[in-house]
Design a protein around this motif. Structure first.
Motif, short mmCIF file in Angstrom:
data_model
loop_
_atom_site.label_atom_id
_atom_site.label_comp_id
_atom_site.label_asym_id
_atom_site.label_seq_id
_atom_site.Cartn_x
_atom_site.Cartn_y
_atom_site.Cartn_z
N ASN A 90 0.85 -1.18 0.00
CA ASN A 90 0.00 0.00 0.00
C ASN A 90 0.89 1.24 0.00
OD1 ASN A 90 -1.73 2.11 0.51
ND2 ASN A 90 -2.99 0.94 1.95
N LYS A 91 1.07 1.82 -1.18
CA LYS A 91 1.98 2.95 -1.31
C LYS A 91 1.50 4.17 -0.52
CE LYS A 91 4.29 1.70 -5.50
NZ LYS A 91 4.79 2.09 -6.78
N GLU A 92 0.20 4.40 -0.49
CA GLU A 92 -0.31 5.53 0.27
C GLU A 92 0.03 5.40 1.75
OE1 GLU A 92 -4.34 7.04 -0.02
OE2 GLU A 92 -4.34 6.47 -2.14
N GLU A 93 -0.14 4.23 2.28
CA GLU A 93 0.17 3.97 3.68
C GLU A 93 1.67 4.17 3.93
OE1 GLU A 93 -0.23 0.20 6.62
OE2 GLU A 93 -1.88 0.47 5.18
N TYR A 94 2.47 3.67 3.00
CA TYR A 94 3.92 3.83 3.12
C TYR A 94 4.31 5.31 3.13
CZ TYR A 94 8.81 4.11 1.94
OH TYR A 94 10.14 4.43 1.94
N PHE A 95 3.78 6.09 2.19
CA PHE A 95 4.14 7.50 2.10
C PHE A 95 3.63 8.28 3.32
CE2 PHE A 95 4.68 6.57 -2.51
CZ PHE A 95 6.03 6.91 -2.56
N GLU A 96 2.54 7.85 3.88
CA GLU A 96 2.04 8.46 5.11
C GLU A 96 3.01 8.17 6.27
OE1 GLU A 96 -0.25 11.03 6.82
OE2 GLU A 96 -0.57 10.53 4.71
N LEU A 97 3.50 6.93 6.33
CA LEU A 97 4.50 6.56 7.34
C LEU A 97 5.79 7.34 7.13
CD1 LEU A 97 5.56 4.75 9.66
CD2 LEU A 97 6.22 3.10 7.88
N LEU A 98 6.25 7.45 5.91
CA LEU A 98 7.46 8.21 5.59
C LEU A 98 7.30 9.67 6.02
CD1 LEU A 98 10.24 8.48 4.24
CD2 LEU A 98 9.02 8.87 2.07
N LYS A 99 6.17 10.26 5.69
CA LYS A 99 5.89 11.64 6.07
C LYS A 99 5.90 11.80 7.59
CE LYS A 99 2.21 15.07 5.73
NZ LYS A 99 0.84 15.31 5.27
N ASP A 100 5.32 10.86 8.30
CA ASP A 100 5.26 10.91 9.76
C ASP A 100 6.67 10.81 10.37
OD1 ASP A 100 3.93 10.93 12.32
OD2 ASP A 100 4.32 8.77 12.42
#
Length: 167
Positions: A4-14
């Motif tokens: 899930n790329k969206e979830e990954y990018f949200e984690l990266l952003k966090d």
């Protein structure tokens, strides 16, 4: 691979946000400790000024020998530390405001603002408005404190002529 790329990018952003916040806190705490150390050294210099003016010159040379890579222990800076300790009490204001300012900000305040009330006002405004040293200097030179005090005490035509809800 990340499903899930969206979830990954949200984690990266966090995580990036956490790193930035923590890095800023580290810098703020390091600056605070540096300012408080300068204050403590200044107190020691005040307590031992019985040795005369050359005492600080000798001390600066001995500190340079003991800590050759350490910056900030010149005779000039040691005199600023002494002046800083003389001008400010180790109170909430030192802990809460002055320790948040850079050493250059504090030196500028010591050099350019003689009145303690004004100096505290400029220090607080510097924190509130995130002024650089050059902006702080400009605000002092253009007498912002006096202009601001005039504005606070001045009633305008609107204040005296318009009914309350329209002011």
């Amino acid at each position: 691979m990340v499903e899930n790329k969206e979830e990954y990018f949200e984690l990266l952003k966090d995580i990036k946000n956490t790193l930035l916040i923590t890095r800023n806190k580290i810098v703020e705490n390091a600056n605070k400790e540096l300012i408080l150390m300068y204050y403590r050294i200044g107190l020691k210099l005040l307590e031992n000024n019985k040795w005369g003016s050359s005492f600080i010159d000798t001390l600066a040379k001995d500190l340079k020998i003991a800590f050759p890579n350490l910056k900030g222990m010149s005779a000039r800076n040691l005199r600023y530390m002494q002046k800083f300790a003389k001008e400010f009490d180790n109170d909430e204001f030192l802990q809460g405001v002055l320790a948040k300012l850079s050493w250059n900000h504090n030196q500028t305040l010591l050099d350019r603002v003689k009145d303690k009330t004004k100096r505290k006002w400029y220090a607080t405004e510097t924190i509130n408005n995130n002024w650089s040293v050059s902006i702080l200097t400009h605000q002092i030179e253009t007498k912002l404190y006096e202009r601001d005090a005039l504005l606070e005490n001045k009633t305008t035509n609107i204040d005296t002529t318009l009914p309350s809800p329209y002011k």
